[in-house]
Design a protein around this motif. Structure first.
Motif, PDB file in Angstrom:
ATOM      1  N   TYR A 357       0.821  -1.211   0.000  1.00 38.47           N
ATOM      2  CA  TYR A 357       0.000   0.000   0.000  1.00 38.47           C
ATOM      3  C   TYR A 357       0.855   1.261   0.000  1.00 38.47           C
ATOM      4  O   TYR A 357       0.515   2.264  -0.640  1.00 38.47           O
ATOM      5  N   PHE A 358       1.979   1.228   0.708  1.00 33.36           N
ATOM      6  CA  PHE A 358       2.860   2.392   0.755  1.00 33.36           C
ATOM      7  C   PHE A 358       3.387   2.732  -0.636  1.00 33.36           C
ATOM      8  O   PHE A 358       3.348   3.889  -1.067  1.00 33.36           O
ATOM      9  N   LEU A 359       3.858   1.706  -1.360  1.00 34.44           N
ATOM     10  CA  LEU A 359       4.382   1.949  -2.697  1.00 34.44           C
ATOM     11  C   LEU A 359       3.257   2.269  -3.683  1.00 34.44           C
ATOM     12  O   LEU A 359       3.430   3.097  -4.588  1.00 34.44           O
ATOM     13  N   GLY A 360       2.097   1.642  -3.513  1.00 33.99           N
ATOM     14  CA  GLY A 360       0.973   1.924  -4.391  1.00 33.99           C
ATOM     15  C   GLY A 360       0.475   3.348  -4.268  1.00 33.99           C
ATOM     16  O   GLY A 360       0.023   3.952  -5.250  1.00 33.99           O
ATOM     17  N   LEU A 361       0.566   3.916  -3.074  1.00 36.43           N
ATOM     18  CA  LEU A 361       0.097   5.282  -2.829  1.00 36.43           C
ATOM     19  C   LEU A 361       1.219   6.308  -2.893  1.00 36.43           C
ATOM     20  O   LEU A 361       0.976   7.503  -2.682  1.00 36.43           O
ATOM     21  N   PHE A 362       2.434   5.858  -3.193  1.00 32.48           N
ATOM     22  CA  PHE A 362       3.564   6.782  -3.233  1.00 32.48           C
ATOM     23  C   PHE A 362       3.369   7.935  -4.220  1.00 32.48           C
ATOM     24  O   PHE A 362       3.731   9.080  -3.918  1.00 32.48           O
ATOM     25  N   PRO A 363       2.793   7.694  -5.428  1.00 29.35           N
ATOM     26  CA  PRO A 363       2.557   8.829  -6.327  1.00 29.35           C
ATOM     27  C   PRO A 363       1.689   9.913  -5.697  1.00 29.35           C
ATOM     28  O   PRO A 363       1.831  11.090  -6.029  1.00 29.35           O
ATOM     29  N   VAL A 364       0.803   9.512  -4.796  1.00 33.59           N
ATOM     30  CA  VAL A 364      -0.046  10.501  -4.120  1.00 33.59           C
ATOM     31  C   VAL A 364       0.814  11.452  -3.297  1.00 33.59           C
ATOM     32  O   VAL A 364       0.621  12.675  -3.315  1.00 33.59           O
ATOM     33  N   PHE A 365       1.802  10.904  -2.576  1.00 36.81           N
ATOM     34  CA  PHE A 365       2.686  11.749  -1.769  1.00 36.81           C
ATOM     35  C   PHE A 365       3.503  12.681  -2.671  1.00 36.81           C
ATOM     36  O   PHE A 365       3.659  13.875  -2.393  1.00 36.81           O
ATOM     37  N   THR A 366       4.044  12.134  -3.757  1.00 37.57           N
ATOM     38  CA  THR A 366       4.882  12.920  -4.660  1.00 37.57           C
ATOM     39  C   THR A 366       4.117  14.092  -5.257  1.00 37.57           C
ATOM     40  O   THR A 366       4.563  15.246  -5.223  1.00 37.57           O
ATOM     41  N   ILE A 367       2.959  13.795  -5.815  1.00 40.41           N
ATOM     42  CA  ILE A 367       2.175  14.828  -6.487  1.00 40.41           C
ATOM     43  C   ILE A 367       1.659  15.859  -5.494  1.00 40.41           C
ATOM     44  O   ILE A 367       1.629  17.058  -5.775  1.00 40.41           O
ATOM     45  N   SER A 368       1.245  15.396  -4.330  1.00 38.52           N
ATOM     46  CA  SER A 368       0.719  16.321  -3.328  1.00 38.52           C
ATOM     47  C   SER A 368       1.767  17.326  -2.877  1.00 38.52           C
ATOM     48  O   SER A 368       1.437  18.456  -2.516  1.00 38.52           O
ATOM     49  N   THR A 369       3.030  16.941  -2.902  1.00 42.02           N
ATOM     50  CA  THR A 369       4.098  17.857  -2.518  1.00 42.02           C
ATOM     51  C   THR A 369       4.384  18.869  -3.609  1.00 42.02           C
ATOM     52  O   THR A 369       4.692  20.036  -3.338  1.00 42.02           O
ATOM     53  N   ASN A 370       4.304  18.441  -4.862  1.00 40.28           N
ATOM     54  CA  ASN A 370       4.610  19.336  -5.978  1.00 40.28           C
ATOM     55  C   ASN A 370       3.481  20.307  -6.285  1.00 40.28           C
ATOM     56  O   ASN A 370       3.726  21.419  -6.766  1.00 40.28           O
ATOM     57  N   PHE A 371       2.250  19.917  -6.030  1.00 38.39           N
ATOM     58  CA  PHE A 371       1.099  20.719  -6.433  1.00 38.39           C
ATOM     59  C   PHE A 371       1.164  22.158  -5.897  1.00 38.39           C
ATOM     60  O   PHE A 371       0.962  23.107  -6.662  1.00 38.39           O
ATOM     61  N   PRO A 372       1.438  22.383  -4.603  1.00 36.94           N
ATOM     62  CA  PRO A 372       1.495  23.775  -4.122  1.00 36.94           C
ATOM     63  C   PRO A 372       2.584  24.604  -4.780  1.00 36.94           C
ATOM     64  O   PRO A 372       2.375  25.799  -5.058  1.00 36.94           O
ATOM     65  N   ILE A 373       3.753  24.010  -5.055  1.00 36.59           N
ATOM     66  CA  ILE A 373       4.847  24.755  -5.682  1.00 36.59           C
ATOM     67  C   ILE A 373       4.462  25.184  -7.090  1.00 36.59           C
ATOM     68  O   ILE A 373       4.660  26.341  -7.489  1.00 36.59           O
ATOM     69  N   ILE A 374       3.886  24.261  -7.864  1.00 40.32           N
ATOM     70  CA  ILE A 374       3.478  24.585  -9.227  1.00 40.32           C
ATOM     71  C   ILE A 374       2.381  25.639  -9.215  1.00 40.32           C
ATOM     72  O   ILE A 374       2.379  26.582 -10.014  1.00 40.32           O
ATOM     73  N   ALA A 375       1.417  25.497  -8.292  1.00 37.66           N
ATOM     74  CA  ALA A 375       0.305  26.444  -8.219  1.00 37.66           C
ATOM     75  C   ALA A 375       0.793  27.850  -7.875  1.00 37.66           C
ATOM     76  O   ALA A 375       0.350  28.844  -8.470  1.00 37.66           O
ATOM     77  N   VAL A 376       1.715  27.961  -6.908  1.00 35.93           N
ATOM     78  CA  VAL A 376       2.248  29.271  -6.530  1.00 35.93           C
ATOM     79  C   VAL A 376       3.040  29.889  -7.689  1.00 35.93           C
ATOM     80  O   VAL A 376       2.974  31.099  -7.933  1.00 35.93           O
ATOM     81  N   THR A 377       3.771  29.056  -8.422  1.00 40.10           N
ATOM     82  CA  THR A 377       4.512  29.560  -9.581  1.00 40.10           C
ATOM     83  C   THR A 377       3.573  30.131 -10.630  1.00 40.10           C
ATOM     84  O   THR A 377       3.808  31.225 -11.174  1.00 40.10           O
ATOM     85  N   LEU A 378       2.504  29.409 -10.946  1.00 37.89           N
ATOM     86  CA  LEU A 378       1.540  29.901 -11.930  1.00 37.89           C
ATOM     87  C   LEU A 378       0.853  31.171 -11.431  1.00 37.89           C
ATOM     88  O   LEU A 378       0.661  32.132 -12.191  1.00 37.89           O
ATOM     89  N   ARG A 379       0.491  31.202 -10.145  1.00 36.50           N
ATOM     90  CA  ARG A 379      -0.143  32.400  -9.569  1.00 36.50           C
ATOM     91  C   ARG A 379       0.768  33.617  -9.700  1.00 36.50           C
ATOM     92  O   ARG A 379       0.323  34.701 -10.100  1.00 36.50           O
ATOM     93  N   ASN A 380       2.040  33.453  -9.394  1.00 35.94           N
ATOM     94  CA  ASN A 380       2.975  34.573  -9.465  1.00 35.94           C
ATOM     95  C   ASN A 380       3.201  35.042 -10.902  1.00 35.94           C
ATOM     96  O   ASN A 380       3.420  36.232 -11.158  1.00 35.94           O
ATOM     97  N   ASN A 381       3.167  34.118 -11.853  1.00 32.10           N
ATOM     98  CA  ASN A 381       3.313  34.515 -13.248  1.00 32.10           C
ATOM     99  C   ASN A 381       2.080  35.262 -13.748  1.00 32.10           C
ATOM    100  O   ASN A 381       2.203  36.186 -14.556  1.00 32.10           O
ATOM    101  N   TRP A 382       0.891  34.873 -13.277  1.00 32.77           N
ATOM    102  CA  TRP A 382      -0.311  35.648 -13.595  1.00 32.77           C
ATOM    103  C   TRP A 382      -0.170  37.073 -13.056  1.00 32.77           C
ATOM    104  O   TRP A 382      -0.534  38.050 -13.720  1.00 32.77           O
ATOM    105  N   LYS A 383       0.361  37.209 -11.846  1.00 34.11           N
ATOM    106  CA  LYS A 383       0.510  38.528 -11.229  1.00 34.11           C
ATOM    107  C   LYS A 383       1.485  39.413 -12.014  1.00 34.11           C
ATOM    108  O   LYS A 383       1.241  40.606 -12.224  1.00 34.11           O
ATOM    109  N   THR A 384       2.584  38.814 -12.459  1.00 32.63           N
ATOM    110  CA  THR A 384       3.558  39.608 -13.203  1.00 32.63           C
ATOM    111  C   THR A 384       3.075  39.929 -14.610  1.00 32.63           C
ATOM    112  O   THR A 384       3.466  40.947 -15.191  1.00 32.63           O
TER     113      THR A 384
END
Length: 498
Positions: A357-384
């Motif tokens: 189960y840990f390995l099966g759900l590992f993509p969930v951990f990976t994506i969940s960590t990246n999502f806020p960084i990508i979202a903040v990057t897109l938000r800041n580019n909209w602002k600029t």
């Protein structure tokens, strides 16, 4: 403070920055790499992986150099503005030549070089202290056409990324939890296909479960879009530890099977038919250039930032190689899953339910960590994109509108469909190629030209890329445009055979 372009946020050490970058780069692309290795052959894959890793590192140093040049120009504008204000206090006559620069950033030839200003001003004119997103750098160094092309490329890529992430997490959770039988987790890799209308739990269909998970994902991670990326600091560190554990587990389990004589893989050295897919996976797996301003700027000590980035790339390259080689020798080509972690959800491979189960759900951990960084990057580019010199945004626009237009579209796309195969292809092959190769090369070229024009030919950027010769910029541009032609030709040829 509401209304600013971006906030630097809380500073962190270089090693925390290394963790952030490792987390950002090593995402879902790493889990699709073993199958891509098997399809292209181990020798071709290794050579291409090392070459694309080198190319990505080179363009990363280009972006860091452009960030330093942008910081220097912003700092100089303030110095000239203060000097002008001081002169206006002493005398109300005339208009200084620096007004020309403040009105139009591309008429710097009419202003005097800043070399004298730099001598009596700050010696760290190129210090990276302000977060300057790629959108703002494009506005500073590119002409109008270049700026529009940049935003077209970055918005397609980031929205595509967020939509893929928003769909992949609930899909993974749905696959693991919607079990038709009690031992479904043991048969994930047996090729069984399920329809969205199949039952999940009682009257709840699989598509209903998917949308419930999507709603939970949005409620849990969506709020990070309204704050700084540093709000996820401890989450990043925790998931980075889990990431190392997951990779080490998969490598060890594969090595154990190989040492016991249970290895089934017999990979070929080269299969040219698999290069196109491998290229897309490698480009996606080394992508970080678009988020470098959010990651590099808060680092407290940037003296050895290029060495820090190089260390990150070496670690990532070692992980990719070790993971892929153990995978292609452990499993047959036809049994390797698109998401490598699913190969370890079979009871014949590992009989410990927790690890499955840990390995099966590992993509969930990976994506969940990246999502806020990508979202903040897109938000800041909209602002600029909509920012005007000297202007500020109202609090509602800054804190509500920009995060909302960042978060809502990809969630709506994920709600409507989780079949994003065509979007992934366009995002990786075209927008990804532009962001990783073409944009950094043009930023480096234009920022160097602009820096010499404004600061004088004798001024040296302290964060100048190790690849400072113009040859490297030309090489990256030729490579990037060649990749466009190669991918397009392969798509046309593939479609013509159908």
């Amino acid at each position: 403070m509401a209304g600013g372009i971006t906030d630097t946020g809380e500073l962190y050490s270089p090693y925390v920055g290394l963790v952030y970058m490792f987390n950002l780069i090593v995402g879902t692309g790493a889990l699709t790499m073993p199958k891509a290795f098997a399809m292209a052959g181990w020798l071709v894959s290794l050579v291409l992986l090392m070459f694309l890793g080198f190319m990505s590192y080179m363009t990363t140093t280009f972006v860091v150099e452009a960030m330093a040049a942008a910081n220097a120009q912003l700092r100089w504008k303030r110095m000239e503005k203060r000097k002008e204000d001081d002169e206006d206090e002493d005398s109300s006559s005339g208009v200084s030549d620096s007004d020309v620069l403040l009105q139009d950033g591309y008429e710097r030839a009419e202003t005097r070089p800043i070399l004298s200003v730099q001598r009596r001003g700050s010696p760290n004119i190129f210090e990276i202290t302000e977060r300057v997103e790629m959108g703002q750098m494009a506005s500073m160094f590119f002409n109008k056409v270049g700026v529009n092309l940049f935003y077209f490329c970055i918005i397609i890529y980031l929205y595509g990324d967020l939509a893929i992430y928003a769909a992949a997490v609930p899909v993974s959770l749905m696959q693991v939890t919607c079990s038709v039988t009690g031992n479904h987790s043991c048969s994930v890799g047996d090729g069984t296909k399920y329809n969205d209308t199949d039952k999940c739990w009682g009257p709840i269909r699989r598509i209903d479960a998917y949308r419930l998970y999507l709603a939970a994902f949005t409620l849990l991670l969506g709020p990070f879009t309204f704050f700084n990326v540093q709000k996820t600091k401890y989450l990043q560190i925790m998931t980075s530890l889990m990431r190392w554990i997951a990779f080490i587990l998969m490598i060890i389990l594969a090595l154990i099977r190989i040492s016991r004589g249970q290895a089934e893989g017999h990979p070929s050295m080269a299969q040219l038919s698999g290069i196109r897919n491998l290229f897309g996976v490698c480009v996606y797996s080394f992508m970080c250039q678009h988020s470098l301003p959010s990651l590099i700027t808060p680092i407290s000590k940037k003296k050895h930032v290029n060495k820090l980035v190089l260390l990150d790339y070496i670690l990532i390259l070692a992980f990719y190689s070790l993971l892929s080689f153990t995978a292609i020798y452990c499993f047959r080509n036809d049994t390797l899953m698109d998401m490598y972690t699913l190969n370890f959800t079979n009871c014949e491979i590992i009989n410990v339910a927790f690890i499955r189960y840990f390995l099966g759900l590992f993509p969930v951990f990976t994506i969940s960590t990246n999502f806020p960084i990508i979202a903040v990057t897109l938000r800041n580019n909209w602002k600029t994109l909509f920012h005007r010199e000297g202007g500020t945004y109202p609090w509602v626009v800054d804190r509500i509108v920009f995060p909302a237009i960042t978060l809502i579209p990809p969630v709506l796309v994920a709600f409507c469909t989780h079949d994003l195969e065509s979007l992934v292809g366009i995002t990786g092959a075209y927008a990804g190629n532009g962001i990783q190769y073409l944009i950094p090369a043009f930023l480096a070229y234009c920022s160097r030209k602009d820096t010499q024009l404004v600061f004088g030919s004798g001024t040296v950027n302290k964060h100048l890329s190790p690849f400072r010769h113009t040859f490297w910029i030309v090489f990256v541009l030729i490579w990037g445009f060649s990749c466009f032609v190669f991918v397009t030709a392969n798509i046309v040829l593939s479609e013509s055979k159908l």
